[in-house]
Design an enzyme around this catalytic site. Structure first.
Site, PDB file in Angstrom:
ATOM      1  N   ASP A 148       1.091  -1.241  -0.210  1.00 48.60           N
ATOM      2  CA  ASP A 148       0.109  -0.486   0.244  1.00 48.60           C
ATOM      3  C   ASP A 148       1.121   1.475   0.261  1.00 48.60           C
ATOM      4  O   ASP A 148       1.845   0.975   0.540  1.00 48.60           O
ATOM      5  CB  ASP A 148      -0.890  -0.003   0.933  1.00 48.60           C
ATOM      6  CG  ASP A 148      -2.181   0.873   0.993  1.00 48.60           C
ATOM      7  OD1 ASP A 148      -3.122   0.254   1.250  1.00 48.60           O
ATOM      8  OD2 ASP A 148      -2.027   2.711   1.030  1.00 48.60           O
ATOM      9  N   ARG A 156     -19.769   4.428  -9.742  1.00 49.51           N
ATOM     10  CA  ARG A 156     -18.098   3.878 -10.029  1.00 49.51           C
ATOM     11  C   ARG A 156     -17.518   4.415 -10.867  1.00 49.51           C
ATOM     12  O   ARG A 156     -16.216   4.903 -10.995  1.00 49.51           O
ATOM     13  CB  ARG A 156     -18.275   2.208 -10.556  1.00 49.51           C
ATOM     14  CG  ARG A 156     -19.189   1.508  -9.388  1.00 49.51           C
ATOM     15  CD  ARG A 156     -18.622   0.320  -9.422  1.00 49.51           C
ATOM     16  NE  ARG A 156     -19.338  -0.575  -8.179  1.00 49.51           N
ATOM     17  CZ  ARG A 156     -21.051  -0.891  -8.534  1.00 49.51           C
ATOM     18  NH1 ARG A 156     -22.215  -0.009  -9.525  1.00 49.51           N
ATOM     19  NH2 ARG A 156     -21.936  -1.909  -7.402  1.00 49.51           N
ATOM     20  N   HIS A 159     -19.903  -3.914 -14.402  1.00 52.86           N
ATOM     21  CA  HIS A 159     -20.020  -4.153 -13.210  1.00 52.86           C
ATOM     22  C   HIS A 159     -21.235  -2.409 -12.529  1.00 52.86           C
ATOM     23  O   HIS A 159     -19.642  -2.218 -12.248  1.00 52.86           O
ATOM     24  CB  HIS A 159     -19.297  -4.443 -12.504  1.00 52.86           C
ATOM     25  CG  HIS A 159     -19.212  -4.811 -10.827  1.00 52.86           C
ATOM     26  ND1 HIS A 159     -20.083  -4.406 -10.097  1.00 52.86           N
ATOM     27  CD2 HIS A 159     -18.482  -3.581 -10.359  1.00 52.86           C
ATOM     28  CE1 HIS A 159     -19.793  -4.635  -8.888  1.00 52.86           C
ATOM     29  NE2 HIS A 159     -18.650  -4.135  -9.012  1.00 52.86           N
ATOM     30  N   THR A 174     -13.276  -8.939 -11.370  1.00 50.26           N
ATOM     31  CA  THR A 174     -14.351  -9.594 -10.672  1.00 50.26           C
ATOM     32  C   THR A 174     -15.824  -9.029 -11.084  1.00 50.26           C
ATOM     33  O   THR A 174     -16.861 -10.347 -11.316  1.00 50.26           O
ATOM     34  CB  THR A 174     -14.487  -9.199  -9.370  1.00 50.26           C
ATOM     35  OG1 THR A 174     -14.428  -7.803  -9.161  1.00 50.26           O
ATOM     36  CG2 THR A 174     -13.246  -9.944  -8.341  1.00 50.26           C
ATOM     37  N   THR A 187     -18.062  -0.960   0.500  1.00 53.08           N
ATOM     38  CA  THR A 187     -18.692  -2.292   1.208  1.00 53.08           C
ATOM     39  C   THR A 187     -17.098  -3.360   0.781  1.00 53.08           C
ATOM     40  O   THR A 187     -16.184  -2.873   0.337  1.00 53.08           O
ATOM     41  CB  THR A 187     -19.346  -2.906  -0.631  1.00 53.08           C
ATOM     42  OG1 THR A 187     -17.984  -2.611  -1.605  1.00 53.08           O
ATOM     43  CG2 THR A 187     -20.320  -1.642  -0.744  1.00 53.08           C
TER      44      THR A 187
HETATM   45  P1  NAD Z   1      -9.740   1.985   1.115  1.00 53.01           P
HETATM   46  O1  NAD Z   1      -9.712   3.355   0.487  1.00 53.01           O
HETATM   47  O2  NAD Z   1     -10.187   0.796   1.929  1.00 53.01           O
HETATM   48  O3  NAD Z   1      -8.421   1.204   0.579  1.00 53.01           O
HETATM   49  C1  NAD Z   1      -8.145   1.773  -0.821  1.00 53.01           C
HETATM   50  C2  NAD Z   1      -6.469   1.684  -0.208  1.00 53.01           C
HETATM   51  O4  NAD Z   1      -5.384   1.651  -1.805  1.00 53.01           O
HETATM   52  C3  NAD Z   1      -5.915   2.283   0.763  1.00 53.01           C
HETATM   53  O5  NAD Z   1      -5.209   2.081   2.085  1.00 53.01           O
HETATM   54  C4  NAD Z   1      -5.103   3.204  -0.696  1.00 53.01           C
HETATM   55  O6  NAD Z   1      -3.576   4.025   0.135  1.00 53.01           O
HETATM   56  C5  NAD Z   1      -4.399   2.174  -0.963  1.00 53.01           C
HETATM   57  N1  NAD Z   1      -3.465   2.204  -2.515  1.00 53.01           N
HETATM   58  C6  NAD Z   1      -4.342   4.057  -3.424  1.00 53.01           C
HETATM   59  N2  NAD Z   1      -3.330   3.772  -4.066  1.00 53.01           N
HETATM   60  C7  NAD Z   1      -2.626   3.240  -4.211  1.00 53.01           C
HETATM   61  C8  NAD Z   1      -1.279   2.724  -4.904  1.00 53.01           C
HETATM   62  N3  NAD Z   1      -0.947   3.469  -6.345  1.00 53.01           N
HETATM   63  N4  NAD Z   1      -0.471   1.520  -4.076  1.00 53.01           N
HETATM   64  C9  NAD Z   1      -0.933   1.185  -3.372  1.00 53.01           C
HETATM   65  N5  NAD Z   1      -2.106   1.048  -2.668  1.00 53.01           N
HETATM   66  C10 NAD Z   1      -3.036   2.382  -3.435  1.00 53.01           C
HETATM   67  O7  NAD Z   1     -10.714   1.893  -0.091  1.00 53.01           O
HETATM   68  P2  NAD Z   1     -11.701  -0.083  -0.590  1.00 53.01           P
HETATM   69  O8  NAD Z   1     -13.022   0.277  -0.009  1.00 53.01           O
HETATM   70  O9  NAD Z   1     -10.471  -1.621  -0.018  1.00 53.01           O
HETATM   71  O10 NAD Z   1     -11.718  -0.338  -1.651  1.00 53.01           O
HETATM   72  C11 NAD Z   1     -10.683  -0.045  -2.762  1.00 53.01           C
HETATM   73  C12 NAD Z   1     -11.422  -0.702  -4.166  1.00 53.01           C
HETATM   74  O11 NAD Z   1     -11.990  -2.121  -4.155  1.00 53.01           O
HETATM   75  C13 NAD Z   1     -12.430   0.454  -4.608  1.00 53.01           C
HETATM   76  O12 NAD Z   1     -11.498   1.277  -5.955  1.00 53.01           O
HETATM   77  C14 NAD Z   1     -13.843   0.231  -4.425  1.00 53.01           C
HETATM   78  O13 NAD Z   1     -14.183   0.975  -5.447  1.00 53.01           O
HETATM   79  C15 NAD Z   1     -13.082  -0.785  -5.252  1.00 53.01           C
HETATM   80  N6  NAD Z   1     -14.922  -2.325  -4.920  1.00 53.01           N
HETATM   81  C16 NAD Z   1     -14.462  -3.088  -5.940  1.00 53.01           C
HETATM   82  C17 NAD Z   1     -15.645  -3.579  -5.451  1.00 53.01           C
HETATM   83  C18 NAD Z   1     -16.329  -5.221  -6.553  1.00 53.01           C
HETATM   84  O14 NAD Z   1     -17.024  -5.197  -7.053  1.00 53.01           O
HETATM   85  N7  NAD Z   1     -15.295  -4.950  -8.003  1.00 53.01           N
HETATM   86  C19 NAD Z   1     -16.396  -3.643  -4.056  1.00 53.01           C
HETATM   87  C20 NAD Z   1     -16.096  -3.332  -3.778  1.00 53.01           C
HETATM   88  C21 NAD Z   1     -15.217  -1.978  -3.530  1.00 53.01           C
END
Ligand code: NAD
Length: 321
Positions: A39, A93, A180, A148, A236
């Protein structure tokens, strides 16, 4: 049980709510031996590792959880992309694209330069664009670079059908396909309750309220689910993490399961140069087979509309790659 010397290593990029919960789900299922969290917020990654390592004390299998760097991708079987940030209430999204692209390109470059040759699973939104971007950047077969996609929407759909019919979720066969996001649609001609098509099930007369199984109603409820969760808790995480763990299990155990995933299309369904969710078979090697199933004319039009929607908002970002 894994054999000595046949260790399973997974790198999770983004140690936020989703990344850390993916780690927790994988640990609970005893699927991997080593989990590495990366991270940009190193302090957050360290804190998540400490918490997960405490969790590891209560799990029978020996699991190493640690922070690391991109060199860790070189011998990992899986990389999960969960970097970014949670969707904000009211945000779609698609609205996340600009922010996501800024961090995604350096991530892709670092993974590629590590010599990674495993399976990359994208979760970060907008997941279809992220998947296509990684496919173009990682120089790996498309079976190893997928997202996913609507696997989560499909789980939500099965939950809804189960709720409305009272039939166990495990006996509901139902897929959502396409983007999605806002244009995800239900492969309605396919929904079955343990093999029985919905119209036949309804003709049995045991379902008093049939309106809740109407496709447009189900679609609306399915699409709104994520938005409602984000409105209530700001993110989520549990549903998607279970989906990721299920995919990893299917690959490690060569389960040959059918599920919709966001995959790069090369002419299937008349679409090319785009990643979008269609039914796939998942087993050793990843999403090794893309199924070109029979869609009705209306479903084909919905898939095309979904692809056009993705092209519409992602065009410029993808054209630059
Ligand atoms: P979050 O903010 O809790 O965590 C994201 C993390 O990514 C943070 O700790 C941040 O520091 C880190 N980050 C940012 N840029 C980075 C980089 N360049 N390298 C490494 N780490 C980096 O967010 P979250 O709730 O964990 O969500 C993460 C992603 O998952 C979002 O894009 C969210 O929309 C997505 N998501 C997708 C689905 C799906 O069905 N596809 C479902 C839920 C969430």
């Amino acid at each position: 049980m894994n054999l000595p010397g046949n260790k399973h290593k997974i790198v999770i990029i983004g140690a936020g709510f989703v990344g850390s919960q993916c780690a927790a789900s994988l640990m609970t299922l005893g699927l991997v031996d080593e989990i590495v969290l990366l991270d940009v917020n190193a302090e957050r990654a360290r804190a998540q590792v400490m918490d997960l390592d405490d969790m590891a004390s209560g799990i029978p299998q020996r699991i190493m959880v640690r922070t690391g760097d991109y060199d860790d991708c070189s011998d990992a079987e899986f990389v999960i992309i969960a970097a970014g940030r949670s969707r904000r209430p009211g945000q779609s999204r698609r609205d996340m694209l600009a922010d996501t692209m800024v961090s995604l390109l350096p991530i892709a470059k670092n993974i590629r330069e590590s010599g990674f040759s495993g399976v990359s699973i994208s979760v970060t939104n907008p997941v279809d664009v992220v998947t296509e971007c990684l496919y173009r950047q990682l120089e790996l077969p498309r079976s190893q670079v997928f997202g996913t996609g609507t696997a989560l929407d499909s789980a939500r759909l099965r939950r809804l059908v189960s709720e409305y019919t009272g039939i166990s979720r495990g006996q509901v066969q139902a897929f959502a396909l396409g983007e999605h996001g806002e244009s995800a649609f239900i492969w309605g001609s396919h929904i079955r309750l343990e093999g029985i098509p919905i119209p036949e099930y309804l003709s049995l007369g045991i379902q008093s309220d049939t309106s809740c199984l109407d496709l447009s109603y189900l679609t609306q409820r399915m699409r709104q689910r994520g938005t409602h969760i984000v409105a209530g808790k700001g993110r989520t995480e549990y549903g998607i993490s279970t989906v990721v763990a299920g995919i990893v299990a299917a690959i490690l155990h060569d389960e040959q399961i059918m599920m919709p995933l966001s995959v790069h299309l090369e002419g299937e369904y008349g679409e090319s140069g785009i990643s979008v969710s269609v039914p796939c078979i998942v087993g050793t090697g990843g999403a090794h087979t893309i199924l070109e199933v029979q869609l009705t004319e209306e479903e084909r039009a919905m898939l095309h509309a979904s692809c056009e929607a993705i092209r519409g908002y992602a065009g410029k970002a993808l054209d630059r790659l």
